[in-house]
Scaffold this active site. Structure first.
Site: not given
Ligand code: A5P
Length: 226
Positions: A28-30, A82, A84, A95-96, A98, A104
């Site tokens: 994900g972006s974070t 990771d 969230a 989560k999820g 993405g 994960e």
């Molecule tokens: C990926 O499947 C997700 O669990 C990500 O960890 C979650 O969506 C956080 O994503 P962002 O950091 O992009 O908000």
């Protein structure tokens, strides 16, 4: 601005990988900011190997020169960082967003320490208010799984990507379930996992040990309430 907060959280989380040799890389972006910061540590001489939680993360880590190792080839991961989608006051999470929830969760469960990084927009009073709950299901029986999720009181929608069903890294589908509010995440998680065809749910209970929240002007590190 939100990116600054995410980056601040990601960089602060690096304190938890001191002494680690195997790290889990989120999706994900974070998480991307954490992966970039870990790559910088490796360029500076840190001897780290990483397990990726998705094909996208593995590709990014590979481009940045992070040595990757298969989950099956390590006994344990020292620490995973990771992101969230939602975090409640008890550190339960959705989560999820993405689509990487299954890997994960597996990587988190193989880790001694789980550090979650997020900007403050991810903090909620009750799960399910701002985001649907992703549930990964077998394509073979997705309609049956969907009907059974409805019986639990959720409204599942098959995730789409370019006018076709979104397919996860594991070759499965995602049902995004409106089940707001999720007041008993542990029980909801238990019931969802009993549904035939469900591979994994995006409810993460008792997984986050530490959350690092990035605000516009500061970072807060919180340990899970016991
Ligand atoms: C990926 O499947 C997700 O669990 C990500 O960890 C979650 O969506 C956080 O994503 P962002 O950091 O992009 O908000």
């Amino acid at each position: 601005m939100q990116d600054d907060a995410k980056k601040r959280a990601a960089e602060s989380a690096l304190q938890f990988i001191q002494g680690a040799s195997v790290v889990g890389l989120g999706t994900g972006s974070t998480a991307k900011f954490a992966i970039e910061a870990i790559a910088a540590l490796i360029r500076d001489g840190a001897r780290l190997k990483a397990v990726a939680t998705s094909i996208a993360t593995a590709a990014l880590a590979g481009q940045l020169g992070i040595p990757l190792v298969d989950l099956n080839d390590v006994a344990e991961i020292d620490v995973t960082i990771d992101g969230a989608d939602e975090i409640d006051p008890g550190f339960n999470m959705i989560k999820g967003g993405g689509g990487a929830l299954t890997r994960e969760k597996l990587v988190a469960l193989a880790s001694r320490k789980r550090v979650i990084i997020a900007d403050e927009s991810k903090l909620v009073d009750v799960l399910g208010r701002t985001r649907p709950l992703p549930v990964e299901v077998l394509p073979f029986s997705w309609r049956m799984s969907s009907r059974l999720l409805e019986k639990l009181g959720c409204k599942p929608i098959l995730r789409q990507s370019r006018e076709a069903a979104f397919v996860t890294d594991n070759g499965n589908y995602i049902l995004d379930c409106e089940c707001s509010p999720i007041r008993e995440p542990r029980e909801t998680e238990r019931q969802i996992r009993l549904i035939p065809g469900v591979i994994e749910s995006g409810l993460f209970v008792d997984i986050a040990d530490i959350i690092v929240i990035g605000f516009q002007d500061r970072v807060e590190v919180r340990a899970r309430p016991q």
